[in-house]
Design an enzyme around this catalytic site. Structure first.
Site, PDB file in Angstrom:
ATOM      1  N   ASP A 113      18.693  20.279  -7.809  1.00 47.33           N
ATOM      2  CA  ASP A 113      18.362  18.913  -8.182  1.00 47.33           C
ATOM      3  C   ASP A 113      19.430  18.041  -7.522  1.00 47.33           C
ATOM      4  OD1 ASP A 113      17.279  16.701  -9.808  1.00 47.33           O
ATOM      5  OD2 ASP A 113      19.203  16.885 -10.856  1.00 47.33           O
ATOM      6  N   ARG A 114      19.103  16.791  -7.208  1.00 49.32           N
ATOM      7  CA  ARG A 114      20.080  15.928  -6.547  1.00 49.32           C
ATOM      8  C   ARG A 114      20.992  15.214  -7.541  1.00 49.32           C
ATOM      9  NH1 ARG A 114      18.461  10.531  -3.281  1.00 49.32           N
ATOM     10  NH2 ARG A 114      18.897   9.649  -5.317  1.00 49.32           N
ATOM     11  N   ASP A 115      20.423  14.309  -8.315  1.00 48.81           N
ATOM     12  CA  ASP A 115      21.208  13.413  -9.164  1.00 48.81           C
ATOM     13  C   ASP A 115      21.682  14.111 -10.426  1.00 48.81           C
ATOM     14  OD1 ASP A 115      20.761  11.237  -7.369  1.00 48.81           O
ATOM     15  OD2 ASP A 115      18.742  11.054  -8.193  1.00 48.81           O
ATOM     16  N   GLN A 140      12.183  11.158  -7.624  1.00 48.54           N
ATOM     17  CA  GLN A 140      12.670   9.824  -7.268  1.00 48.54           C
ATOM     18  C   GLN A 140      11.625   8.792  -7.681  1.00 48.54           C
ATOM     19  OE1 GLN A 140      15.753   8.991  -6.139  1.00 48.54           O
ATOM     20  NE2 GLN A 140      16.257  11.150  -6.442  1.00 48.54           N
ATOM     21  N   HIS A 153       6.656   9.614  -7.008  1.00 52.75           N
ATOM     22  CA  HIS A 153       5.699   9.084  -7.976  1.00 52.75           C
ATOM     23  C   HIS A 153       6.329   8.738  -9.319  1.00 52.75           C
ATOM     24  CE1 HIS A 153       3.453  11.880  -5.252  1.00 52.75           C
ATOM     25  NE2 HIS A 153       2.851  10.725  -5.027  1.00 52.75           N
ATOM     26  N   LYS A 193       8.744  17.210 -11.010  1.00 51.79           N
ATOM     27  CA  LYS A 193       9.253  18.195 -11.962  1.00 51.79           C
ATOM     28  C   LYS A 193       8.984  17.686 -13.374  1.00 51.79           C
ATOM     29  CE  LYS A 193      13.312  17.892 -10.004  1.00 51.79           C
ATOM     30  NZ  LYS A 193      14.759  17.998  -9.764  1.00 51.79           N
TER      31      LYS A 193
END
Length: 178
Positions: A10-12, A54, A89, A99
């Site tokens: 996961d990024r954030d 996002q 989305h 997710k």
């Protein structure tokens, strides 16, 4: 754990500090140990990628170009990852990629040329672990202040930080420990 061919992050809140709806590459800050964790995976020959919701794009708060610039900055700071896949989305869209659905994990595995069952997803909330499970991958939860207690309780595996999570994966897959 079976063979691990790829680790998807996961990024954030997992790879970089969580800045809600960040569209500014200058605000990207890797979490402690992120670069070292990725270097360990690269040294072990394990592919890496990012799977990130996002929703700011779908909500009109970010553009695709802003998300790409933030991703590029994170990629540069972290030494390069093999695949960057994100869902633009809003939650109401009920898409297959957001997710906890499996779409992002399946697409990242496809781009990396590995089977989803040979992937591990590391994230900071329950949706990350659920997306892994839905795609047939394994999940590791690295709790943060954003993680709900019930998500920690339900996670099949947890680690106190990103570097420890990667070391666990490397130990399970026969990779070197450091």
């Amino acid at each position: 754990m079976n063979r691990v061919a790829a680790v998807l992050f996961d990024r954030d809140g997992t790879l970089v500090e969580d800045v809600p709806y960040n569209g500014d590459p200058g605000r990207v800050r890797p979490v402690p140990g992120a670069r070292h964790a990725l270097d360990l995976l690269r040294a072990a020959g394990i592919a890496t990628g990012v799977v990130s919701n996002q929703s700011g794009v779908g909500r009109g708060l970010l553009t695709h170009a802003q998300v790409r610039r933030v991703n590029e900055r994170a990629d540069a700071l972290l030494g390069g990852l093999g695949a960057w896949v994100y869902c633009p989305h809003a939650p109401a869209a009920r898409c297959a990629c957001r997710k906890p659905r499996p779409g992002l994990v399946l697409e990242a595995a496809r781009r990396l040329g590995v089977a989803p069952r040979d992937c591990v997803v590391i994230g900071d909330i329950g949706a990350d672990v659920l997306a892994a499970r839905a795609a047939g991958a394994r999940g590791v939860l690295v709790p943060t202040a954003a993680t709900l207690p019930e998500e920690v309780e339900a996670a099949p595996r947890t680690a106190p930080d990103l570097l420890t999570a990667v070391r666990l994966i490397l130990g399970d897959s026969g990779g070197e420990r450091s």
